[in-house]
Design an enzyme around this catalytic site. Structure first.
Site, short mmCIF file in Angstrom:
data_model
loop_
_atom_site.label_atom_id
_atom_site.label_comp_id
_atom_site.label_asym_id
_atom_site.label_seq_id
_atom_site.Cartn_x
_atom_site.Cartn_y
_atom_site.Cartn_z
CE LYS A 18 6.76 -17.67 -17.07
NZ LYS A 18 7.21 -18.03 -16.03
CE1 TYR A 58 8.14 -22.39 -19.78
CE2 TYR A 58 5.91 -24.00 -19.14
CZ TYR A 58 7.02 -22.52 -19.00
OH TYR A 58 6.72 -21.33 -18.19
CG PHE A 66 13.19 -25.64 -13.26
CD1 PHE A 66 12.53 -25.84 -13.51
CD2 PHE A 66 14.68 -26.12 -12.80
CE1 PHE A 66 13.08 -25.23 -14.97
CE2 PHE A 66 14.94 -25.68 -13.31
CZ PHE A 66 14.69 -25.38 -15.49
CB THR A 100 14.41 -15.30 -15.54
OG1 THR A 100 15.05 -15.63 -16.87
CG2 THR A 100 13.97 -16.96 -15.24
CG ASN A 121 9.26 -15.72 -14.04
OD1 ASN A 121 7.98 -16.04 -14.74
ND2 ASN A 121 10.51 -15.61 -14.52
CG HIS A 124 7.82 -17.90 -21.80
ND1 HIS A 124 8.66 -18.70 -21.99
CD2 HIS A 124 7.38 -17.79 -23.29
CE1 HIS A 124 9.19 -18.71 -22.81
NE2 HIS A 124 8.37 -18.28 -23.14
CD GLU A 135 8.37 -20.43 -26.65
OE1 GLU A 135 9.45 -20.58 -26.10
OE2 GLU A 135 8.35 -18.45 -26.97
#
Length: 158
Positions: A18, A58, A66, A100, A121, A124, A135
């Protein structure tokens, strides 16, 4: 030397470093951990994630409060998208990544060693084989993936 494993019959997973992981200069360290485990890198690219891709990626969280924050964050800077192959790679990658929430992630995991906040974090990883397939198809065209066999394969798999 045992049975030769080819990447087309290996399990595959999707991993994304990320924007916080990229900005913090952790790309090489993260790749090193997967390579050291013996997994095969099948695809790699750095991308600026579009809002549309972020929302689709997502989509399972679309109704959660969120969701807008996830989309905003993943589109805030470059992401390194990868496909890794190997025996049991989906489950093993989740262990390498860690929980997570970095505050509860085990030391020795990526999030346990480098993360400090659930909203930042670092990485992914697909949570199931079916999720990985979905994905991978979102982030990569099939021709962007390289089917190859490292010379070390017989030393990793029997």
């Amino acid at each position: 030397m045992g049975v030769v494993i080819y990447t087309k019959i290996m399990e595959r997973t999707f991993i994304a470093i990320k924007p916080d992981g990229v900005q913090r200069g952790l790309v090489g360290e993260i790749i090193r951990r997967f390579e050291n485990k013996g997994f095969v890198l099948l695809g790699l690219k750095m991308v600026n994630v579009s809002k549309e891709l972020a929302e689709e990626h997502y989509s399972v969280h679309r109704e959660r409060p969120f969701f807008p924050g996830l989309v905003k964050f993943i589109t805030s800077g470059p992401v390194v998208a990868m496909v890794w192959g190997g025996e049991g790679v989906v489950a093993a990658a989740r262990k390498i990544i860690g929980a997570t929430n970095p505050l509860t992630a085990e030391p020795g995991t990526i999030r346990g060693d480098y993360g400090a906040n659930i909203g930042r974090n670092l990485i992914h990883g697909s949570d199931a084989i079916e999720t990985a397939q979905r994905e991978i198809s979102l982030w990569f065209k099939e021709e962007e993936l390289i089917d190859w066999q490292p010379a070390l394969t017989p030393w990793v798999y029997e």
